[in-house]
Enzyme design. Structure first.
Site, PDB file in Angstrom:
ATOM      1  CE1 TYR A 227      -3.827  -2.303   0.349  1.00  0.00           C
ATOM      2  CE2 TYR A 227      -2.493  -3.351   2.050  1.00  0.00           C
ATOM      3  CZ  TYR A 227      -3.581  -3.368   1.196  1.00  0.00           C
ATOM      4  OH  TYR A 227      -4.422  -4.447   1.181  1.00  0.00           O
TER       5      TYR A 227
ATOM      6  CG  HIS B   7      -7.197   4.323   1.062  1.00  0.00           C
ATOM      7  ND1 HIS B   7      -8.071   5.383   1.184  1.00  0.00           N
ATOM      8  CD2 HIS B   7      -7.848   3.265   1.615  1.00  0.00           C
ATOM      9  CE1 HIS B   7      -9.179   4.985   1.775  1.00  0.00           C
ATOM     10  NE2 HIS B   7      -9.067   3.703   2.056  1.00  0.00           N
TER      11      HIS B   7
ATOM     12  CG  PHE C 261      -5.296  -3.599   7.189  1.00  0.00           C
ATOM     13  CD1 PHE C 261      -4.811  -3.312   5.923  1.00  0.00           C
ATOM     14  CD2 PHE C 261      -4.739  -4.656   7.893  1.00  0.00           C
ATOM     15  CE1 PHE C 261      -3.801  -4.068   5.357  1.00  0.00           C
ATOM     16  CE2 PHE C 261      -3.731  -5.426   7.342  1.00  0.00           C
ATOM     17  CZ  PHE C 261      -3.258  -5.132   6.070  1.00  0.00           C
TER      18      PHE C 261
END
Length: 194
Positions: free
Chosen positions: A19, A24, A69
């Protein structure tokens, strides 16, 4: 001896290399930038997240990246806020927002999640009375979930670096604005970004 006003600056994101540098994870990226710019110590694991602290101007800052998360970001942040007894009016959360054009920013206290799962978790665990620093990443084309998990282009990273540079340079002004309910930072940003 002068007293420092304490702030928590929390960036939202997902842990892991998969990620890194995605839209995000823009909140994580900004927190990393602030730590580096102000020469804060390395992040240490604490409160199910990564924590660093230091002083900027007359402010004591806790920089925090929850490593749960995105959907579980609220639990780690509430642990930190409760441990250091920080008022919600002194908590600033940096996050991506698909409803804003790329590199646009909005700052407000309170409000809804706008469908952002990280904010939903924060609202549930912490309440809504914290500051939200929204970074526009645009909607892109296709599935919004795929868009926010995609990496920035080289041109977008260049624009983000300029934006982060502005925020770093003007961080004391931003914190002072929040402390005094003025809008000098936003006015400076509007002038700079036009």
């Amino acid at each position: 001896m002068s007293e420092f006003r304490t702030f928590v600056l929390c960036g939202l994101g997902n842990p892991g290399l998969r990620y890194a540098q995605t839209r995000h994870n823009l909140g994580f990226m900004l927190i990393d930038y602030v730590r580096y710019t102000f020469s804060f110590p390395e992040f240490l694991p604490k409160f199910s997240g990564l924590l660093s602290s230091g002083r900027v101007s007359s402010f004591l800052l806790y920089l925090f990246k929850p490593v749960a998360f995105m959907n579980n970001s609220g639990r780690p942040l509430v642990q930190l806020v409760n441990f250091y007894k920080v008022e919600l009016e002194n908590v600033i959360v940096f996050h991506d927002d698909i409803d804003l054009d790329f590199a646009k920013v909005k700052i407000k206290r309170g409000g809804g999640s706008g469908g952002h799962n990280g904010l939903k978790s924060l609202d549930f665990n912490l309440g809504r009375d914290y500051w939200r620093f929204r970074f526009g990443v645009g909607r892109g084309v296709g599935d919004p979930a795929e868009h926010v998990l995609s990496r920035f282009t080289a041109l977008e990273l260049e624009r983000l670096n300029k934006l982060f540079g502005f925020i770093g340079t003007n961080l004391p002004l931003l914190l002072s604005d929040i402390a005094t309910r003025k809008e000098k930072f936003l006015n400076e940003y509007k002038c700079c970004s036009q």
